[in-house]
Design an enzyme around this catalytic site. Structure first.
Site, PDB file in Angstrom:
ATOM      1  CB  CYS A 264     -10.305 -26.997  12.124  1.00  0.00           C
ATOM      2  SG  CYS A 264     -11.254 -25.447  12.188  1.00  0.00           S
TER       3      CYS A 264
ATOM      4  CB  CYS B 131      -7.513 -23.865   9.029  1.00  0.00           C
ATOM      5  SG  CYS B 131      -8.213 -24.307  10.806  1.00  0.00           S
TER       6      CYS B 131
ATOM      7  CG  ASP C 241      -2.099   0.997   1.471  1.00  0.00           C
ATOM      8  OD1 ASP C 241      -2.144   1.828   0.254  1.00  0.00           O
ATOM      9  OD2 ASP C 241      -2.883   0.939   2.231  1.00  0.00           O
TER      10      ASP C 241
ATOM     11  CG  HIS D  76     -10.613 -21.199  11.670  1.00  0.00           C
ATOM     12  ND1 HIS D  76     -11.107 -22.271  11.069  1.00  0.00           N
ATOM     13  CD2 HIS D  76     -11.615 -20.172  11.780  1.00  0.00           C
ATOM     14  CE1 HIS D  76     -12.334 -22.363  10.763  1.00  0.00           C
ATOM     15  NE2 HIS D  76     -12.746 -20.913  11.098  1.00  0.00           N
TER      16      HIS D  76
ATOM     17  CB  CYS E 133     -12.377 -26.216   8.835  1.00  0.00           C
ATOM     18  SG  CYS E 133     -10.888 -24.885   8.535  1.00  0.00           S
TER      19      CYS E 133
ATOM     20  CG  ASP F 163      -6.578  -4.818   1.589  1.00  0.00           C
ATOM     21  OD1 ASP F 163      -6.427  -4.293   2.851  1.00  0.00           O
ATOM     22  OD2 ASP F 163      -6.935  -3.912   0.799  1.00  0.00           O
TER      23      ASP F 163
END
Length: 393
Positions: A314, A311, A89, A340, A309, A271
């Site tokens: 999880c 991740c 940015d 997560h 999930c 974002d």
């Protein structure tokens, strides 16, 4: 090179080839403001949660550790050991939101550091030089981000100046990319559309900056005080006037619902700090909405945050255990929640891309919005004691 692979209405399924790899869009960029994602998540962690792009911030890295330091270390990719594309940015939003006693001039902005108050100056050329030092894959043009509620006359003056600044950014980027010791001589430049919530200013600015043939275009100045309906209206009005053969980026947005609505209106890049900020407070995203793991109902809950999930949290830990970590003030709890949430966002984008590939995005969007209503989806990040010592971001 940007290539559209499929469309459904205004929604685009595309890919952007860069020197640091090909980005499949629509895509969510994981926010690593100071070259790190808050919550103890490393670039190595990102490799396992479907991350494609990392976003870092010019203003913050200019102050600490200093862009000269990053340059001497070989650029951001080497400095933070990242093998994926990075977008920086421009620092414009932070100059206008964080800086004290700022004075806007044609040459740029004079302001004081939010850290120690020392005097600083940043203009188009300075922003491009800093981003060139950082060596990011994509650099953002330096702009002014006026309030969504600013009056029409001020916003018009601001937009005109932002256009002049954009031309200076492009000229300086071209010069920097031609130098022999530039970290990334293939650095791309995205321009930013501004205009608050005024249709005429937004459309006129989109037309003007489209003539510059930039590598991509962002819609800035949203999610800064306007309603969600106003934001969606701006996208409906302005996106058709931006080049359709270039990627389009909606800056600083947002919730899963915002992303689904943005994709429908032709946005490629997103974002937002919500996944990491909310995760540090024990608020986690699921396909049924957002859960607060601090609630007593999860004290003896042996299920993962979201069943099915993939991740790291999880796959191994229960809601009960993560809640215990959060209540105990253990950083591992925050880390697992952040990982997560980032996985959820990145996986959401993967599912959106698949739905677009298969021509069923409209139905996917409808089903997801209905599903997420079960727990409800808060639009604002929560506060709380768990992350009271963490800065925003």
């Amino acid at each position: 090179m940007y290539k559209i692979l499929k469309t459904e209405g205004r929604a685009k399924r595309a890919e952007l080839q860069t020197v640091h790899g090909t980005i499949q869009t629509p895509v969510f960029m994981n926010v690593a403001t100071v070259a790190a994602i808050k919550g103890g998540v490393s670039t190595q962690d990102l490799e396992g949660i479907k991350n494609q792009v990392v976003l870092c911030n010019t203003y913050h890295l200019h102050l600490r550790p200093g862009d000269e330091t990053v340059y001497r270390m070989g650029g951001l990719h080497k400095f933070m050991s990242c093998n994926k594309p990075i977008l920086t940015d421009s620092g414009g939003f932070q100059v206008f939101s964080l800086a004290q006693n700022r004075r806007i001039k044609e040459e740029g902005v004079y302001f004081h550091s939010h850290i120690d108050g020392h005097k600083l100056f940043m203009g188009p050329e300075e922003s491009m030089r800093i981003q060139s030092h950082l060596g990011s894959t994509i650099a953002m043009a330096f702009d002014e981000c006026p309030s969504a509620r600013a009056d029409h006359d001020y916003v018009k003056m601001s937009v005109d100046r932002t256009t002049r600044w954009l031309i200076r950014c492009k000229n300086e980027m071209d010069r920097l990319n031609s130098l022999p010791y530039t970290v990334n001589p293939h650095q791309l430049l995205f321009g930013i559309n501004q205009g608050a919530i005024f249709d005429d200013l937004r459309i006129e600015h989109a037309r003007r900056i489209s003539e510059l043939e930039l590598d991509g275009y962002a819609v800035g100045g949203l999610a800064v005080g306007e309603t969600h309906d106003e934001m969606y209206h701006v996208l409906e009005e302005v996106v058709p006037y931006l080049p359709q053969d270039k990627p389009t980026y909606l800056m600083g947005v947002g919730t899963p619902a915002n992303i689904l609505e943005g994709v429908e209106r032709g946005i490629d890049f997103f974002d937002c700090v919500y996944p990491s900020r909310n995760g540090r407070h024990g608020h986690v995203y699921t396909k049924r909405g957002k859960m607060n793991l601090l609630n007593a109902r999860y004290e003896l809950d042996s299920k993962p945050i979201e069943e099915g999930c993939g991740c790291p949290a999880c796959r191994r830990y229960s809601r009960s255990y993560i809640r215990h970590l959060l209540k105990s003030g253990e950083m591992l709890g925050m880390r697992l929640c952040v990982m997560h949430n980032l996985y959820f966002y990145n996986n959401l984008m993967e599912e959106i891309r698949t739905a677009l590939d298969e021509g069923r995005f409209a139905q996917y969007k409808k089903d997801m919005l209905e599903s997420m209503r079960e727990y409800g989806e808060e639009q604002r990040a929560p506060g709380g004691d768990i992350a009271k010592n963490w800065k925003k971001g």
